[in-house]
Motif scaffolding. Sequence first.
Motif, short mmCIF file in Angstrom:
data_model
loop_
_atom_site.label_atom_id
_atom_site.label_comp_id
_atom_site.label_asym_id
_atom_site.label_seq_id
_atom_site.Cartn_x
_atom_site.Cartn_y
_atom_site.Cartn_z
N TYR A 1 -46.63 13.33 73.32
CA TYR A 1 -46.32 12.48 72.18
C TYR A 1 -45.05 11.68 72.40
O TYR A 1 -44.00 12.22 72.77
CB TYR A 1 -46.18 13.33 70.91
N ALA A 2 -45.16 10.38 72.15
CA ALA A 2 -44.02 9.48 72.35
C ALA A 2 -42.87 9.82 71.42
O ALA A 2 -41.70 9.58 71.76
CB ALA A 2 -44.47 8.03 72.12
N ASN A 3 -43.18 10.37 70.23
CA ASN A 3 -42.14 10.67 69.26
C ASN A 3 -41.62 12.10 69.36
O ASN A 3 -40.91 12.57 68.46
CB ASN A 3 -42.65 10.40 67.84
N ASN A 4 -41.98 12.80 70.44
CA ASN A 4 -41.49 14.17 70.61
C ASN A 4 -41.27 14.52 72.08
O ASN A 4 -40.15 14.66 72.54
CB ASN A 4 -42.47 15.16 69.96
N ARG B 1 -37.12 9.63 63.18
CA ARG B 1 -36.81 8.21 63.38
C ARG B 1 -37.79 7.56 64.35
O ARG B 1 -38.17 6.40 64.18
CB ARG B 1 -35.38 8.04 63.89
N ALA B 2 -38.20 8.30 65.38
CA ALA B 2 -39.17 7.76 66.35
C ALA B 2 -40.57 7.69 65.76
O ALA B 2 -41.41 6.92 66.25
CB ALA B 2 -39.17 8.64 67.61
N SER B 3 -40.81 8.48 64.72
CA SER B 3 -42.14 8.51 64.09
C SER B 3 -42.33 7.39 63.08
O SER B 3 -43.45 6.90 62.89
CB SER B 3 -42.36 9.86 63.40
N VAL B 4 -41.24 6.97 62.43
CA VAL B 4 -41.33 5.99 61.35
C VAL B 4 -42.01 4.69 61.77
O VAL B 4 -42.86 4.16 61.03
CB VAL B 4 -39.93 5.73 60.75
#
Length: 315
Positions: free
Chosen positions: A175-178, A258-261
Motif C-alpha cells: 500500500y502506497a499509504n502505508n 495524511r497519505a490516505s486523504v
Amino acid sequence: MKRAAFLLLGLLATSASAQRTVNVGLGYNPDVQFTPFYVADRLGYFRAEGLNVKYQHGYVSQLLPLLLQGKLDFVVGDPEDAIFARNQGADVRYVMTMYQKSPVTVFSLSPLNGPESLKGKSVGIPGPFGSSYHAIQAVLDSANLNEGRDVRLNSIGFTQVDAVRAGRVDAAVGYANNDVLQLARTSGKKVYTLDVTDAYPMVGVGLIGTGRSLTGDLAKKVVRASQRGLKFTVADPARAFKLAQPVFGASGSLDVLRASVPLMTGPYTQANGLGAMNPSAWTKAVAALVKQGKLPAGAKATDYYTNSYISKTLK
C-alpha cells in the motif's frame, strides 16, 4: 420543576429508543485507515440520522458470513469482496468507496520504469488473494508478462517491507499509504513505486450491503453519515486523527492518514459526491478480472456496485 425534569427524562428516553442500531463490520483490527468511520460516530453523524452505530472488527472472510446472516448490516471491505461474493450467488452490493483510487502499488528500492521493468524480477505478494493479487496480475497482463516465466511472484505474507529492505525480493505489492512510508522510514532510502491504476483502476475499501440492508432508507442514512465522516477527514486530517486515535491507539500514525486523504477525493467526487465511484474505472477493472478468468465472460460492473445511495451534495 420536578414535572419538567420528568418530562425531559421522558423525551430523552423516547429519543434513545427511537435510535435504530446499525451494525457495521470493519475489516482487520482497529486501524487508522478507518478514521472517517470513527469520526462519523464520534461527531454524531450517525445519531443525526437516527442511528446508533456499532462497529465490529474482524477479517472480512469472517464478517461477510455475518452480513449474509443478517447479524451485520454493512461491512467495510475491498470491492473484490463484494464482487466475488455476488458472483457466487450472495445478495451483496458495493455502495460507497472510501478511496477513489486503490492504494495498492508495487514498490522497490530500485527504480521502476513501467510494468516492463518487472521482467526478470521477483515480486513479493501477501498471497494469491485480495486486491493486491488481482492488481499485480492485471499489471503483468498489461505488459504481456507471464507469471513464472517472466516474473516470479513470491507469497511472503504481510512481510513486504522487511522482504524488500532485506533484499529477499526485488519488489513487493503493498500500500502506497502505508508500506511505502514504512520502508522509507526504516531504510532511510528512496522508495520507487509503480502505479497500477492504468492496468487496474479499481477503487479501494468501502461499504458493502445486502438486499436486506439496502431496502428502505437505512443505506442512504449510513452512506450519508459516512460521507460526512469522509468530508471532515479530508478537510482536517490532524483533527480527525485526534478524534479517532482513542479507537486504534498507538498503532496508527498521522502520516498514514495524511497519505490516505488524497485517495479519498478526485475529479469524480467534485461532481458526484464523496464516496461515489467512477463507472468507467469499475468497467475496466471488472474487464481485467474477466480476462484473468476470475469472472464469467459478460460480467457487468453494474452487477456489483451502485452509486444510487450517494448524496451528491456532500463533496
